[in-house]
Design a protein around this motif. Structure first.
Motif, mmCIF file in Angstrom:
data_model
loop_
_atom_site.group_PDB
_atom_site.id
_atom_site.type_symbol
_atom_site.label_atom_id
_atom_site.label_comp_id
_atom_site.label_asym_id
_atom_site.label_seq_id
_atom_site.Cartn_x
_atom_site.Cartn_y
_atom_site.Cartn_z
ATOM 1 N N LEU A 105 -18.586 12.156 4.984
ATOM 2 C CA LEU A 105 -18.415 11.868 6.404
ATOM 3 C C LEU A 105 -17.644 13.007 7.057
ATOM 4 N N ASP A 106 -17.498 12.940 8.385
ATOM 5 C CA ASP A 106 -16.760 13.981 9.093
ATOM 6 C C ASP A 106 -15.323 13.562 9.376
ATOM 7 N N GLN A 107 -14.839 12.514 8.682
ATOM 8 C CA GLN A 107 -13.470 12.040 8.869
ATOM 9 C C GLN A 107 -12.958 11.431 7.570
ATOM 10 N N PRO A 108 -11.638 11.295 7.431
ATOM 11 C CA PRO A 108 -11.096 10.701 6.205
ATOM 12 C C PRO A 108 -11.544 9.253 6.052
ATOM 13 N N THR A 109 -11.621 8.819 4.801
ATOM 14 C CA THR A 109 -11.937 7.427 4.493
ATOM 15 C C THR A 109 -11.164 7.034 3.254
ATOM 16 N N SER A 110 -11.346 5.814 2.820
ATOM 17 C CA SER A 110 -10.817 5.366 1.535
ATOM 18 C C SER A 110 -11.770 4.299 1.020
ATOM 19 N N VAL A 111 -11.594 3.873 -0.227
ATOM 20 C CA VAL A 111 -12.409 2.790 -0.783
ATOM 21 C C VAL A 111 -11.475 1.811 -1.486
ATOM 22 N N HIS A 112 -11.386 0.624 -0.921
ATOM 23 C CA HIS A 112 -10.554 -0.448 -1.476
ATOM 24 C C HIS A 112 -11.412 -1.378 -2.319
ATOM 25 N N ALA A 121 -1.906 2.809 -7.094
ATOM 26 C CA ALA A 121 -2.431 4.138 -6.759
ATOM 27 C C ALA A 121 -3.950 4.187 -6.817
ATOM 28 N N MET A 122 -4.583 3.181 -7.441
ATOM 29 C CA MET A 122 -6.046 3.116 -7.553
ATOM 30 C C MET A 122 -6.653 2.110 -6.573
ATOM 31 N N ASP A 123 -5.818 1.454 -5.791
ATOM 32 C CA ASP A 123 -6.228 0.320 -4.970
ATOM 33 C C ASP A 123 -7.137 0.710 -3.817
ATOM 34 N N GLY A 124 -7.012 1.936 -3.324
ATOM 35 C CA GLY A 124 -7.895 2.389 -2.256
ATOM 36 C C GLY A 124 -7.488 1.956 -0.879
ATOM 37 N N GLY A 125 -6.207 1.656 -0.704
ATOM 38 C CA GLY A 125 -5.716 1.290 0.617
ATOM 39 C C GLY A 125 -5.438 2.506 1.475
ATOM 40 N N PRO A 126 -4.666 2.337 2.544
ATOM 41 C CA PRO A 126 -4.433 3.446 3.470
ATOM 42 C C PRO A 126 -3.681 4.620 2.861
ATOM 43 N N HIS A 127 -3.001 4.418 1.739
ATOM 44 C CA HIS A 127 -2.287 5.529 1.097
ATOM 45 C C HIS A 127 -3.202 6.372 0.206
ATOM 46 N N GLN A 128 -4.444 5.929 0.024
ATOM 47 C CA GLN A 128 -5.383 6.692 -0.807
ATOM 48 C C GLN A 128 -6.541 7.263 0.007
ATOM 49 N N GLU A 129 -6.300 7.602 1.249
ATOM 50 C CA GLU A 129 -7.347 8.248 2.044
ATOM 51 C C GLU A 129 -7.657 9.632 1.478
ATOM 52 N N PHE A 130 -8.916 10.037 1.612
ATOM 53 C CA PHE A 130 -9.306 11.385 1.214
ATOM 54 C C PHE A 130 -10.267 11.944 2.255
ATOM 55 N N GLY A 131 -10.188 13.259 2.444
ATOM 56 C CA GLY A 131 -10.830 13.886 3.578
ATOM 57 C C GLY A 131 -12.285 14.261 3.362
ATOM 58 N N PRO A 132 -12.937 14.766 4.407
ATOM 59 C CA PRO A 132 -14.330 15.218 4.314
ATOM 60 C C PRO A 132 -14.498 16.262 3.214
ATOM 61 N N GLY A 133 -15.519 16.066 2.400
ATOM 62 C CA GLY A 133 -15.800 16.997 1.311
ATOM 63 C C GLY A 133 -15.017 16.739 0.045
ATOM 64 N N ASP A 134 -14.033 15.848 0.089
ATOM 65 C CA ASP A 134 -13.204 15.578 -1.079
ATOM 66 C C ASP A 134 -13.804 14.471 -1.940
ATOM 67 N N THR A 135 -13.395 14.435 -3.205
ATOM 68 C CA THR A 135 -13.792 13.383 -4.134
ATOM 69 C C THR A 135 -12.541 12.703 -4.682
ATOM 70 N N TRP A 136 -12.548 11.383 -4.664
ATOM 71 C CA TRP A 136 -11.440 10.580 -5.204
ATOM 72 C C TRP A 136 -11.942 9.878 -6.454
ATOM 73 N N ARG A 137 -11.121 9.871 -7.521
ATOM 74 C CA ARG A 137 -11.570 9.300 -8.800
ATOM 75 C C ARG A 137 -10.524 8.334 -9.356
ATOM 76 N N PRO A 138 -10.517 7.084 -8.881
ATOM 77 C CA PRO A 138 -9.623 6.097 -9.471
ATOM 78 C C PRO A 138 -10.172 5.609 -10.813
ATOM 79 N N THR A 139 -9.286 5.212 -11.702
ATOM 80 C CA THR A 139 -9.700 4.662 -12.988
ATOM 81 C C THR A 139 -8.744 3.555 -13.383
ATOM 82 N N TRP A 140 -9.277 2.496 -13.980
ATOM 83 C CA TRP A 140 -8.455 1.358 -14.400
ATOM 84 C C TRP A 140 -9.230 0.518 -15.418
ATOM 85 N N GLU A 141 -8.528 -0.415 -16.042
ATOM 86 C CA GLU A 141 -9.151 -1.327 -16.994
ATOM 87 C C GLU A 141 -9.409 -2.660 -16.309
ATOM 88 N N ILE A 142 -10.618 -3.201 -16.490
ATOM 89 C CA ILE A 142 -10.951 -4.511 -15.943
ATOM 90 C C ILE A 142 -10.262 -5.581 -16.786
#
Length: 501
Positions: A105-112, A121-142
């Motif tokens: 996208l042309d603006q920051p987003t996040s994925v909750h 830190a993996m929750d994807g709330g407002p503290h985990q926004e990432f900008g255009p062109g960036d990749t975010w890689r959360p990892t956790w155990e189900i």
């Protein structure tokens, strides 16, 4: 003491009356257009994954595109790996997962990961926004029961826009109990994702996000299922499981069938103790319900939203309370494959998962007014609550105003202990992460904070009417070790500004 309408509510009511005309209060100013059910339901594909060093890795791309909601009209939309919505992710309890999300996208987003138990830190709330062109890689155990969860953006102040434009998808969890259950389980055949949303399309067929000041936000006249307007689904089995998700930003639905009952088998966080026969179920934004419907060969029926019970609201006709409409048509084949009655046994994890009121050591009180919680609006640099890891708590929640509110808590699934001191209705007895708050009523929620501690990175609690969330109806809590104090979240100082963002 008599409560008068607060200014924002009164203004909303006045605006609605002007729209309706002063001569009479109308049946509805938020009605839904009648649809012809001639379009095959789009089924979001199951997301592919790959195993890397014991971790199941998914990849998603947030992107712009166009979607044909109306014949011949290309509407500008957003989606994951496509033009609208996203694929369905699926994983098993005990698996480690990672999701590589690229922002095109042309603006920051996040994925909750809504409903998921995972590190802050993996929750994807407002503290985990990432900008255009960036990749975010959360990892956790189900490590939670089988459930129908979902994912959506959670950027600070713009969540409503991102979800409204189309960024959302389901995340299904399986465990030993769900694998052994006699439930419809063939995805896209007799186990159907049903994402219900409403939109306003302007005269050019584009999404209209205009805020007219009404409460609780945008209430669209076009209702769609999985992005399909006037959707039908062919049914080839005697029973079909519908995984219902209210993916709207503000509208509440009362979903059921006018010609039959259905079996509620799961709520937000997982399976009930046993199937519950219902006529319909109220779902506010963010809530989910898995229902099983029985069909006869050759018949047709429709999933219907009756007039929703919003409790004591100031202007029902302006808040969707008087709206009734069909959502999805089910068409049974002339011959149907047999399906057993829904049933399941306890999971091997049930005893460890059980949360008991007797273990509660803390009670917290939350009051939601027009635009804040406990008199405070969201501050990214302020921690509002500190929970001790391993502790069980009761959160008492109340809406003090006559507009629709919900309450969603990140990281945990809670149990509704009581409403105004009485046991909740049976459809609210299962695990929940989001609950509709009827005005002036006291909800007691039981929850336990486990596994993950981080004094500097908060989880959120907030109203899931997304206009309200963006407007500041949100607070932050951290889970900490005994005696540990909260830090400054995500580099934000006491003034709410981030040092090197």
């Amino acid at each position: 003491m008599r409560r008068t309408l607060a200014a924002p509510v009164a203004a909303s009511l006045a605006a609605s009356l002007v729209l309706a005309g002063c001569s009479a209060i109308p049946g509805s100013v938020t009605s839904v257009d009648e649809a012809e059910f001639t379009n095959e339901l789009a089924i979001p594909p199951l997301a592919p994954s790959r195993m890397v060093d014991g971790t199941r890795v998914f990849s998603l791309v947030a992107q712009e595109g166009t979607t044909e909601f109306r014949p011949g009209v290309e509407t500008r939309t957003w989606g994951y790996d496509g033009s609208y919505l996203g694929p369905t992710l699926r994983a098993e309890r005990g698996e480690r997962v990672a999701v590589e999300v690229t922002n095109n996208l042309d603006q920051p987003t996040s994925v909750h990961w809504h409903g998921m138990h995972l590190p802050a830190a993996m929750d994807g709330g407002p503290h985990q926004e990432f900008g255009p062109g960036d990749t975010w890689r959360p990892t956790w155990e189900i490590d939670q029961p089988a459930a129908t969860l979902w994912y959506h953006p959670h950027p600070h102040g713009t969540t409503e826009e991102h979800v409204y434009r189309g960024l959302a998808g389901m995340f299904l969890l399986d465990d030993d109990a769900s694998r052994a259950a006699t439930l419809p389980d063939t995805y896209g055949v007799d186990d159907i994702p049903v994402v219900v949303q409403d939109k306003v399309l302007d005269q050019n067929g584009q999404l209209d996000l205009t805020d007219d000041g009404g409460e609780p936000g945008i209430l669209g006249n076009v209702v769609m299922t999985n992005g399909t307007v006037g959707a039908y689904q062919d049914v080839t089995t005697e029973r079909v499981r519908l995984r219902l998700l209210n993916g709207s930003t503000a509208r509440t639905y009362q979903l059921g069938f006018e010609d039959r009952q259905m079996d509620l088998v799961a709520t937000d966080g997982g399976l009930l103790e046993a199937p519950l026969r219902l006529d319909d179920i109220r779902l506010a934004p963010g809530e989910r319900a898995d229902v099983v419907v029985t069909m006869e060969p050759g018949e047709t029926t429709r999933l219907h939203s009756a007039e929703p019970d919003l409790g004591s609201v100031a202007a029902p006709f302006a808040m969707g309370a008087n709206d009734a409409f069909d959502v999805l048509e089910l068409r049974a084949a002339d011959e149907l494959a047999p399906s057993p009655e829904p049933a399941w046994e306890e999971s091997q994890h049930d005893r460890a998962d059980e949360v008991r009121e007797a273990d509660a050591t803390e009670t917290r009180r939350f009051e939601l007014d027009e635009n804040s919680i406990n008199g405070k609006k969201m501050d990214m640099g302020r921690i509002d609550e500190v929970a001790e890891v391993g502790s069980t708590e009761v959160w008492e929640v109340r809406s003090t105003v006559q507009i629709p509110h919900t309450f969603h808590v990140h990281d945990v699934q809670f149990r509704v202990l009581s409403i105004d001191g009485e046991p909740p209705p049976p459809e609210l007895a299962g695990p929940k992460d989001t609950v509709y708050l009827e005005s002036g009523r006291d909800y007691r929620l039981l929850m336990r904070f486990e596994d993950y501690t981080d004094p500097d990175m908060p989880y959120m609690y907030h109203c899931h009417m997304l206009k309200h969330e963006d407007g500041g109806m949100m607070g932050q809590f951290v889970v900490a070790e005994p005696g540990q104090e909260a830090g400054a979240p995500g580099g934000y100082g006491p003034d709410g500004h981030q040092g090197d963002h």
